[in-house]
Design a protein around this motif. Structure first.
Motif, PDB file in Angstrom:
ATOM      1  N   PRO A  36       0.789  -1.236   0.000  1.00 42.83           N
ATOM      2  CA  PRO A  36       0.000   0.000   0.000  1.00 42.83           C
ATOM      3  C   PRO A  36       0.821   1.286   0.000  1.00 42.83           C
ATOM      4  N   ARG A  37       1.945   1.301   0.687  1.00 41.62           N
ATOM      5  CA  ARG A  37       2.773   2.525   0.687  1.00 41.62           C
ATOM      6  C   ARG A  37       3.280   2.841  -0.717  1.00 41.62           C
ATOM      7  N   LEU A  38       3.698   1.817  -1.434  1.00 45.95           N
ATOM      8  CA  LEU A  38       4.155   2.040  -2.814  1.00 45.95           C
ATOM      9  C   LEU A  38       2.984   2.400  -3.727  1.00 45.95           C
ATOM     10  N   LEU A  39       1.870   1.736  -3.537  1.00 46.91           N
ATOM     11  CA  LEU A  39       0.692   2.005  -4.358  1.00 46.91           C
ATOM     12  C   LEU A  39       0.238   3.446  -4.216  1.00 46.91           C
ATOM     13  N   ASP A  40       0.247   3.982  -2.997  1.00 43.35           N
ATOM     14  CA  ASP A  40      -0.218   5.344  -2.749  1.00 43.35           C
ATOM     15  C   ASP A  40       0.839   6.409  -3.006  1.00 43.35           C
ATOM     16  N   ALA A  41       2.060   6.008  -3.297  1.00 45.09           N
ATOM     17  CA  ALA A  41       3.170   6.953  -3.491  1.00 45.09           C
ATOM     18  C   ALA A  41       3.109   7.612  -4.869  1.00 45.09           C
ATOM     19  N   THR A  42       3.777   8.740  -4.964  1.00 44.98           N
ATOM     20  CA  THR A  42       3.919   9.407  -6.256  1.00 44.98           C
ATOM     21  C   THR A  42       4.986   8.669  -7.069  1.00 44.98           C
ATOM     22  N   PRO A  43       4.987   8.861  -8.380  1.00 45.35           N
ATOM     23  CA  PRO A  43       6.061   8.252  -9.191  1.00 45.35           C
ATOM     24  C   PRO A  43       7.455   8.678  -8.733  1.00 45.35           C
ATOM     25  N   GLU A  44       7.592   9.919  -8.281  1.00 46.28           N
ATOM     26  CA  GLU A  44       8.886  10.392  -7.798  1.00 46.28           C
ATOM     27  C   GLU A  44       9.305   9.650  -6.538  1.00 46.28           C
ATOM     28  N   GLN A  45       8.356   9.433  -5.626  1.00 47.93           N
ATOM     29  CA  GLN A  45       8.668   8.689  -4.400  1.00 47.93           C
ATOM     30  C   GLN A  45       9.025   7.238  -4.720  1.00 47.93           C
ATOM     31  N   ARG A  46       8.305   6.630  -5.640  1.00 52.40           N
ATOM     32  CA  ARG A  46       8.627   5.243  -6.032  1.00 52.40           C
ATOM     33  C   ARG A  46       9.992   5.158  -6.695  1.00 52.40           C
ATOM     34  N   GLY A  47      10.372   6.209  -7.386  1.00 55.67           N
ATOM     35  CA  GLY A  47      11.655   6.211  -8.083  1.00 55.67           C
ATOM     36  C   GLY A  47      12.846   6.475  -7.185  1.00 55.67           C
ATOM     37  N   ASN A  48      12.594   6.930  -5.973  1.00 58.61           N
ATOM     38  CA  ASN A  48      13.672   7.212  -5.024  1.00 58.61           C
ATOM     39  C   ASN A  48      13.886   5.981  -4.139  1.00 58.61           C
ATOM     40  N   TRP A  49      14.609   5.017  -4.646  1.00 56.98           N
ATOM     41  CA  TRP A  49      14.898   3.786  -3.928  1.00 56.98           C
ATOM     42  C   TRP A  49      16.406   3.591  -3.872  1.00 56.98           C
ATOM     43  N   GLY A  55      22.091  -5.521  -2.053  1.00 56.07           N
ATOM     44  CA  GLY A  55      21.065  -6.026  -2.957  1.00 56.07           C
ATOM     45  C   GLY A  55      20.121  -7.032  -2.340  1.00 56.07           C
ATOM     46  N   GLN A  56      20.281  -7.311  -1.056  1.00 55.32           N
ATOM     47  CA  GLN A  56      19.363  -8.238  -0.384  1.00 55.32           C
ATOM     48  C   GLN A  56      18.003  -7.602  -0.145  1.00 55.32           C
ATOM     49  N   GLY A  57      17.951  -6.283  -0.190  1.00 50.04           N
ATOM     50  CA  GLY A  57      16.700  -5.581   0.042  1.00 50.04           C
ATOM     51  C   GLY A  57      16.655  -4.264  -0.704  1.00 50.04           C
ATOM     52  N   ILE A  58      15.492  -3.635  -0.630  1.00 47.52           N
ATOM     53  CA  ILE A  58      15.249  -2.364  -1.298  1.00 47.52           C
ATOM     54  C   ILE A  58      14.638  -1.426  -0.262  1.00 47.52           C
ATOM     55  N   ARG A  59      15.107  -0.186  -0.265  1.00 44.56           N
ATOM     56  CA  ARG A  59      14.591   0.831   0.668  1.00 44.56           C
ATOM     57  C   ARG A  59      14.094   2.030  -0.110  1.00 44.56           C
ATOM     58  N   TRP A  60      12.912   2.513   0.285  1.00 45.57           N
ATOM     59  CA  TRP A  60      12.349   3.756  -0.219  1.00 45.57           C
ATOM     60  C   TRP A  60      12.338   4.735   0.957  1.00 45.57           C
ATOM     61  N   PRO A  61      13.363   5.572   1.087  1.00 47.38           N
ATOM     62  CA  PRO A  61      13.473   6.434   2.271  1.00 47.38           C
ATOM     63  C   PRO A  61      12.317   7.431   2.406  1.00 47.38           C
ATOM     64  N   ASP A  62      11.786   7.918   1.301  1.00 46.28           N
ATOM     65  CA  ASP A  62      10.669   8.866   1.373  1.00 46.28           C
ATOM     66  C   ASP A  62       9.412   8.226   1.949  1.00 46.28           C
ATOM     67  N   LEU A  63       9.314   6.907   1.835  1.00 45.22           N
ATOM     68  CA  LEU A  63       8.114   6.191   2.250  1.00 45.22           C
ATOM     69  C   LEU A  63       8.314   5.374   3.518  1.00 45.22           C
TER      70      LEU A  63
END
Length: 74
Positions: A36-49, A55-63
């Motif tokens: 849900p956090r990714l779904l509700d995020a803006t394209p810019e927020q999703r792109g900031n990973w 490489g074991q994980g992915i972080r979206w600091p804005d979210l």
């Protein structure tokens, strides 16, 4: 199986899917509705990973969202 095969090297999101490319060339595509956090995020927020744990994980600091590659493969 070598653990490096489960490492992410690239991440992309569109309006519907999260796509993660693994070190062995496979691509995982999962629906954003699972995250849900990714779904509700803006394209810019999703792109900031960034990759975490080499490489074991992915972080979206804005979210404040973290996903593991192992979890995506389950």
């Amino acid at each position: 199986m070598a653990s490096f095969l489960f490492l992410a090297i690239s991440v992309a999101c569109d309006a519907d899917f999260l796509r993660v490319t693994l070190a062995d060339g496979r691509e995982i595509a999962v629906p954003l509705v699972w995250f849900p956090r990714l779904l509700d995020a803006t394209p810019e927020q999703r792109g900031n990973w960034r990759l975490i744990g080499r490489g074991q994980g992915i972080r979206w600091p804005d979210l404040d969202e973290d996903l593991s590659v192992a979890g995506l493969l389950r």
